[in-house]
Design a protein around this motif. Structure first.
Motif, short mmCIF file in Angstrom:
data_model
loop_
_atom_site.label_atom_id
_atom_site.label_comp_id
_atom_site.label_asym_id
_atom_site.label_seq_id
_atom_site.Cartn_x
_atom_site.Cartn_y
_atom_site.Cartn_z
N LEU A 50 36.97 25.51 44.41
CA LEU A 50 38.29 26.09 44.11
C LEU A 50 38.75 25.70 42.71
CD1 LEU A 50 40.84 27.61 44.91
CD2 LEU A 50 41.64 25.53 46.06
N HIS A 85 42.00 33.11 48.99
CA HIS A 85 40.83 33.85 48.52
C HIS A 85 39.57 32.98 48.59
CE1 HIS A 85 38.24 36.16 45.74
NE2 HIS A 85 38.01 34.99 45.16
N TRP A 86 39.69 31.72 48.15
CA TRP A 86 38.51 30.86 48.14
C TRP A 86 38.05 30.53 49.56
CZ3 TRP A 86 34.65 30.12 45.33
CH2 TRP A 86 33.79 29.04 45.53
N GLU A 87 38.97 30.42 50.49
CA GLU A 87 38.56 30.16 51.88
C GLU A 87 37.76 31.34 52.44
OE1 GLU A 87 38.72 27.40 53.93
OE2 GLU A 87 39.05 26.61 51.92
N VAL A 133 35.90 33.30 50.65
CA VAL A 133 34.60 33.22 49.98
C VAL A 133 33.73 32.18 50.67
CG1 VAL A 133 33.45 32.55 47.83
CG2 VAL A 133 35.45 34.05 47.76
N ARG A 134 34.32 31.06 51.04
CA ARG A 134 33.57 30.00 51.71
C ARG A 134 32.99 30.47 53.04
NH1 ARG A 134 35.99 26.37 53.94
NH2 ARG A 134 34.21 24.93 54.12
N CYS A 136 45.33 32.31 45.69
CA CYS A 136 44.08 31.84 45.12
C CYS A 136 43.34 30.94 46.11
CB CYS A 136 44.36 31.09 43.82
SG CYS A 136 42.88 30.57 42.92
N LEU A 165 37.54 28.11 40.07
CA LEU A 165 38.21 29.38 40.30
C LEU A 165 39.66 29.32 39.82
CD1 LEU A 165 38.36 32.24 41.59
CD2 LEU A 165 39.04 31.10 43.72
N TYR A 166 40.33 28.21 40.11
CA TYR A 166 41.73 28.06 39.69
C TYR A 166 41.84 28.01 38.17
CZ TYR A 166 46.58 26.51 39.97
OH TYR A 166 47.96 26.43 39.86
N GLU A 180 32.79 36.53 43.75
CA GLU A 180 33.55 35.37 44.21
C GLU A 180 34.85 35.18 43.42
OE1 GLU A 180 31.15 31.89 44.09
OE2 GLU A 180 29.67 32.63 45.54
#
Length: 268
Positions: free
Chosen positions: A4, A27-29, A31-32, A24, A7-8, A52
Motif C-alpha cells: 500500500l 482498492h489495495w485490499e 488487489v490483495r 486507496c 501505491l499511496y 494494480e
C-alpha cells in the motif's frame, strides 16, 4: 499493509480528503484478494487493461467513487461504488458475473487520520480491522477468485520397526518368504527361545547334544542304529530322543546324564 505504501506514494497528488485515502486503502485490499482495476465509471472504456494502480481521475467525484475490477482468473467482474453519507462511506459492490451484491458501511474517522494525509505511516489506523471488514463484507459474500491449491503436507517420516523396541513386528503376509532366523548350529542361539516369548528365535536353555554348535554328519535315526534300532523304526523327520551313545568318540554330554524332572522332590 505491504504494497500500500508505494501505491499511496503514486496516488498522493490526487489525495486531498480523508475519503480519498480510505478509497486507496480499499482498492489495495481488493488487489490483495486477486482483483485488478479496469477503470472508472459504470461502462468500460477503450483500451482498458487490468492494473494494480488506481486509474486516472478516480478521485474526481468526492461524493461517489465508481471503480470497476476484474479477477486475475477473469471469473469475476466487480462494480464498486463508494458513496459518502456525512462522515461515513457506504460501499456497494456488485459482481456482474453472478449478480451478487455486497454492502459495507465504514466510518472514515475510524481508519483515517485527516491531519496526516502527507505521512503514509500515520494516515492509516486500525488497518487490521479494515482488512477484516473488507474480507468478510465484500470478498466472502461475492465468492472471490479461486485460491491456489494448498501444498500437500509432507509425508511423515517412515518409522522403522527396529527403532521402537516396544513395537511388535508386522505379521508376515501370506505368500511371502518368512524372515530368516538364526541357525540352530550357532553357539549364540542358546537361550534365544527363553528370551523371546513369541517364539521368533531359536535355541532353548537345554543344550541339545545334536545341535550344540558342532555339526554331526551321518546321524540319521530313520536309518537305524546298529545293535539298537532296525532301519525304519523311526519315521523320517520324526523327533527322536537318543537313549544311548550313538557312536564312539561322540562329543558333548550324554542325555541320560541329565537328572529326571523333580528328582529332588520328596513327594515324587
Amino acid at each position: 499493509m505491504a504494497g500500500l505504501e508505494p501505491l499511496y506514494a503514486l496516488a498522493r497528488a490526487a489525495i486531498s480528503r480523508p475519503q480519498d485515502a480510505l478509497v486507496c486503502g480499499i482498492h489495495w485490499e481488493l488487489v490483495r484478494h486477486g482483483y485488478r482495476c479496469l477503470g472508472t465509471g459504470d461502462q468500460p472504456g477503450p483500451d482498458e487493461r487490468k492494473s494494480e494502480l488506481l486509474p486516472t481521475g478516480w478521485e474526481a467525484n468526492k461524493e461517489v467513487y465508481t471503480l470497476r475490477y476484474k479477477s486475475t482468473n477473469d471469473a469475476h467482474e466487480l462494480l464498486l461504488k463508494a458513496i459518502m453519507v456525512e462522515d461515513s462511506m457506504i460501499l456497494n459492490v456488485m459482481d456482474r458475473s453472478s449478480q451478487k451484491v455486497a454492502d459495507v458501511t465504514l466510518a472514515v474517522a475510524d481508519y483515517i487520520n485527516p491531519e496526516h494525509l502527507d505521512d503514509f505511516h500515520k494516515v492509516y489506523k486500525n488497518t487490521e480491522e479494515l482488512r477484516t471488514r473488507i474480507a468478510s463484507g465484500i470478498i466472502a459474500p461475492l465468492g472471490g477468485p479461486v485460491e491456489k491449491a494448498k501444498k500437500e503436507p509432507e509425508s511423515k517420516r517412515e518409522e522403522h520397526w527396529d527403532e521402537n523396541p516396544l513395537r511388535l513386528p508386522p505379521r508376515q503376509p501370506m505368500g511371502t518368504r518368512a524372515p530368516s532366523r538364526p541357525s540352530p548350529l550357532s553357539p549364540f542361539a542358546v537361550g534365544g527361545e527363553d528370551l523371546d516369548p513369541f517364539g521368533g528365535r531359536s535355541g532353548g536353555m537345554i543344550v541339545d547334544p545334536l545341535h550344540s554348535g558342532f555339526p554331526h554328519p551321518g546321524i540319521d535315526p530313520s536309518s537305524g542304529i546298529p545293535g539298537r534300532l532296525p532301519p525304519g523304526a523311526v519315521p523320517p523327520g520324526a523327533r527322536f530322543d537318543p537313549f544311548g551313545p550313538l557312536g564312539a568318540g561322540r562329543p558333548g554330554p550324554d542325555p541320560d546324564h541329565l537328572p529326571p524332572p523333580g528328582y529332588d522332590d520328596m513327594f515324587m
